[in-house]
Scaffold this active site. Sequence first.
Site, mmCIF file in Angstrom:
data_model
loop_
_atom_site.group_PDB
_atom_site.id
_atom_site.type_symbol
_atom_site.label_atom_id
_atom_site.label_comp_id
_atom_site.label_asym_id
_atom_site.label_seq_id
_atom_site.Cartn_x
_atom_site.Cartn_y
_atom_site.Cartn_z
ATOM 1 N N GLY A 69 -7.150 -2.631 55.496
ATOM 2 C CA GLY A 69 -8.334 -2.779 56.356
ATOM 3 C C GLY A 69 -7.973 -3.145 57.780
ATOM 4 O O GLY A 69 -7.354 -2.361 58.496
ATOM 5 N N ASP A 82 -5.954 2.431 43.505
ATOM 6 C CA ASP A 82 -6.119 2.296 44.954
ATOM 7 C C ASP A 82 -4.920 1.546 45.564
ATOM 8 O O ASP A 82 -4.352 1.979 46.570
ATOM 9 C CB ASP A 82 -7.429 1.543 45.235
ATOM 10 C CG ASP A 82 -7.612 1.228 46.710
ATOM 11 O OD1 ASP A 82 -7.929 2.164 47.469
ATOM 12 O OD2 ASP A 82 -7.414 0.059 47.108
ATOM 13 N N ILE A 125 -5.811 -5.319 58.823
ATOM 14 C CA ILE A 125 -4.453 -5.863 58.981
ATOM 15 C C ILE A 125 -3.537 -4.803 59.594
ATOM 16 O O ILE A 125 -3.471 -3.692 59.085
ATOM 17 C CB ILE A 125 -3.873 -6.277 57.609
ATOM 18 C CG1 ILE A 125 -4.788 -7.297 56.931
ATOM 19 C CG2 ILE A 125 -2.465 -6.830 57.760
ATOM 20 C CD1 ILE A 125 -4.401 -7.596 55.489
ATOM 21 N N GLY A 146 -21.382 -5.629 46.764
ATOM 22 C CA GLY A 146 -20.944 -4.449 47.503
ATOM 23 C C GLY A 146 -19.432 -4.329 47.636
ATOM 24 O O GLY A 146 -18.933 -3.480 48.360
ATOM 25 N N GLY A 174 -14.230 -3.369 54.591
ATOM 26 C CA GLY A 174 -15.410 -3.734 55.357
ATOM 27 C C GLY A 174 -15.552 -2.859 56.583
ATOM 28 O O GLY A 174 -14.577 -2.320 57.095
ATOM 29 N N VAL A 186 -17.340 2.701 56.933
ATOM 30 C CA VAL A 186 -16.340 2.575 58.001
ATOM 31 C C VAL A 186 -16.774 3.330 59.257
ATOM 32 O O VAL A 186 -16.605 2.836 60.378
ATOM 33 C CB VAL A 186 -14.951 3.052 57.509
ATOM 34 C CG1 VAL A 186 -13.914 2.882 58.612
ATOM 35 C CG2 VAL A 186 -14.522 2.280 56.275
ATOM 36 N N GLU A 221 -17.300 -0.399 43.786
ATOM 37 C CA GLU A 221 -18.105 0.801 43.618
ATOM 38 C C GLU A 221 -18.772 0.781 42.241
ATOM 39 O O GLU A 221 -18.360 0.042 41.345
ATOM 40 C CB GLU A 221 -17.210 2.047 43.677
ATOM 41 C CG GLU A 221 -16.341 2.141 44.895
ATOM 42 C CD GLU A 221 -17.122 2.463 46.142
ATOM 43 O OE1 GLU A 221 -18.157 3.148 46.034
ATOM 44 O OE2 GLU A 221 -16.721 2.011 47.228
ATOM 45 N N LYS A 230 -1.907 2.904 48.274
ATOM 46 C CA LYS A 230 -1.488 2.188 49.482
ATOM 47 C C LYS A 230 0.008 1.873 49.436
ATOM 48 O O LYS A 230 0.690 1.920 50.460
ATOM 49 C CB LYS A 230 -2.312 0.906 49.630
ATOM 50 C CG LYS A 230 -3.795 1.192 49.911
ATOM 51 C CD LYS A 230 -4.655 -0.053 49.723
ATOM 52 C CE LYS A 230 -6.114 0.223 50.045
ATOM 53 N NZ LYS A 230 -7.014 -0.870 49.584
#
Lengths: 431, 431
Positions: free
Chosen positions: B136, B203, B138, B189, B304, B15, B192, B207
């Site tokens: 990301g 995760d 959004i 990718g 990304g 990032v 992980e 969020k």
Amino acid sequence: MKEVVKIALAGFGTVGTGLVKILMENKDWIKRRTGKEIIVSQILVKNLNKPRPIIPQSEPIFTNNVDEFLQNKDWDILVELIGGLELPYQIISKAILFGKHVVTANKALLAIKGKELLQLANAKNVGLYFEASVGGGIPIVQTLKESLCANKVTSISGILNGTANYILTEMSQQGLSFDLALKQAQEKGYAEADPALDIDGIDAAHKLVILIFLAYGEIYPFEKLWIKGIKQVDLLDINFAKELGYILKLIAQVQRESNGLRAGVFPAFFPNNHILSKVDGAFNAILVQGNATGPVVLCGQGAGDLPTGSSVLADIISLIKHNSQINNTGFKDDPFQQAKCLDFMDWECKHYFRFQVKDKPGVLSSLSGVMGEYNISIAQAIQKTQTKTKQGVPIVFLSHRAKLKQVTAAINKINEFDFILEPTIHYPIIE
Amino acid sequence: MKEVVKIALAGFGTVGTGLVKILMENKDWIKRRTGKEIIVSQILVKNLNKPRPIIPQSEPIFTNNVDEFLQNKDWDILVELIGGLELPYQIISKAILFGKHVVTANKALLAIKGKELLQLANAKNVGLYFEASVGGGIPIVQTLKESLCANKVTSISGILNGTANYILTEMSQQGLSFDLALKQAQEKGYAEADPALDIDGIDAAHKLVILIFLAYGEIYPFEKLWIKGIKQVDLLDINFAKELGYILKLIAQVQRESNGLRAGVFPAFFPNNHILSKVDGAFNAILVQGNATGPVVLCGQGAGDLPTGSSVLADIISLIKHNSQINNTGFKDDPFQQAKCLDFMDWECKHYFRFQVKDKPGVLSSLSGVMGEYNISIAQAIQKTQTKTKQGVPIVFLSHRAKLKQVTAAINKINEFDFILEPTIHYPIIE
């Protein structure tokens, strides 16, 4: 701002009523968010005697006298929800000159007079906010102005008119004719008695001008847009679309090219797996392609009292919070230069054609001959003798990419053949 | 703020690199938007010798020494992109204590220590911004905090983890097993080396805690969420889903009930016509139901370098513009009260069951007997003797609405039958 923020509301129709409903229903919640009480202190209406479904608890002064409405300046924010051009222009400019913030949902006014009004607001250091002008409850204005502001926008594609989308959805899903679907939209309150703004693409085009301004910081003159409506849409093409894996939608689109912007509103074929192909009924959706984010899609109710009222209220709250930071252009430099407007005829895309022909030998060869002459390469051809229509038999071509001007020239030539029984139908195909 | 805004960047991975790329690629554009130049003046990295794909033009000071990084205070905004908990916590709190604004994408830290850090930021009157922590590219944080702020939110349903969504999409579309799809996600990718945070739902749960805070102004303790991952997902159920008109997705969901909030992360069946069922691959989407807007959907790339970098930059620009108005909770009153957390076992929905049974008489009658005993009404039953599986034959039930606790009790009883060859599989069905 003070503990009680006073709204002067011009217009008390669908959206104004929605705003008042939300202010009443979510009063405590809005206090949690802002620390303020927001009340409607005066309302400008056309007809004082018309019964109202709801009256604000704040017992506002009702008036049908514009001068009286403007002279009483004991309010903080003007909310303009009248619609139309002249009166809103007059009221908004006066409010700005008084040094008052303004919130409006008036896309026509912004598309035609936005530059002038925003320049005036900037000069007087007041906010002119307009989240509700595009996409009803969808937060596209703030998203373009703030969340995606670091992006160079490659393109925007939007379903921006709920009435048109409702009509096309009913035609496609229920097999209704255009006229019946329009009648149904009017009965359900989605379409006005005079539906011209919606079905001729004008309303979507007004909204597109606003989106272009927010995304590019340039003025795209309304009259330079390429605009086609949906009045001519035939159920036959909607059914061919389905058979071929597409769906017909009214799209508003701008694309950035190296030498300028290409923008227009027109019915087009969307592939079934395109995200906008799933946006049905009165919903709106906007697909923004940013050079950093890639595709971002926002979808929601494009009209209606509460969704649009919610966006009006978001602007009011934003003005309360960021009272001193109210340049609403999203640009520090001059965003009022005219865009370089590219000719839509140079747009290259795939195409759908339907020729309505006399069933006789040599027709297919003549049609494909003209296509070849104009360098349009045919990807698929369908001729079904069993299809019964009013006029002869339909032949459908899907072409590879070609410019609109090639296509237009080819259609003009083809329409002169004596075996052509109706003007040829053509739609661009979105990829 | 000054004409040149200096960023102290902690972490220079995916990032961080994306942020620097956008700052370089869109430099002039950002100047148009902000009137400022934004440069990276120092970067904290773990390994000074690691080759970097891109170096900012501003020639920042690289350091691997945290104290050195913090002591040099000639910068305006800290951008924390390290990930993990302890070091980011230490760096962010120190920056806030220095009176500096902070931008972070660290969802784990916000979910666990968000209250403490936001209270600290409010006390020091600096901004703690985190658009990039959810979805990301959004713009969901700003949308909840501002555009939809006048709404009481009825529910939020999100596809918040791109890795899990990619795996489930590949299983569904390519017929891959979970292990193969995970391996492919790692090769591309998306996942992980240790994919636990993604596939165990952790995760997405981090969020969800952030979204609940933004929508309701309440703290939902992470440990009170009902969390189920996708490790156990079998291709057999994905195929049954398809056959029945559903698709299996990992959903993060919060629902407001009259007596509190019900929140969890779990795999569930979505009907094919549900808008979230169309969100494939590494994309994320969030459906917010507001009491004024109705449904609003935001969709885009959930991870990304460039999409997430774009959100980080939106926060930086927001802090530059609204330098003095930086309470990032979206609430004027105390938003740090603990939510009333409802037991997920009381959630009522439709259900999918798969029983793996020995093919012998009386099985269907025993299964439906237990269902009846727990008051679960069966809407559809499928038994296919020809389906070959490792263990006996599958029997599938779809039920009408029932509480999760009824379903759990019924399954426990059913699993004790000697004709049951594998633990019964169950998924909630989203309506």
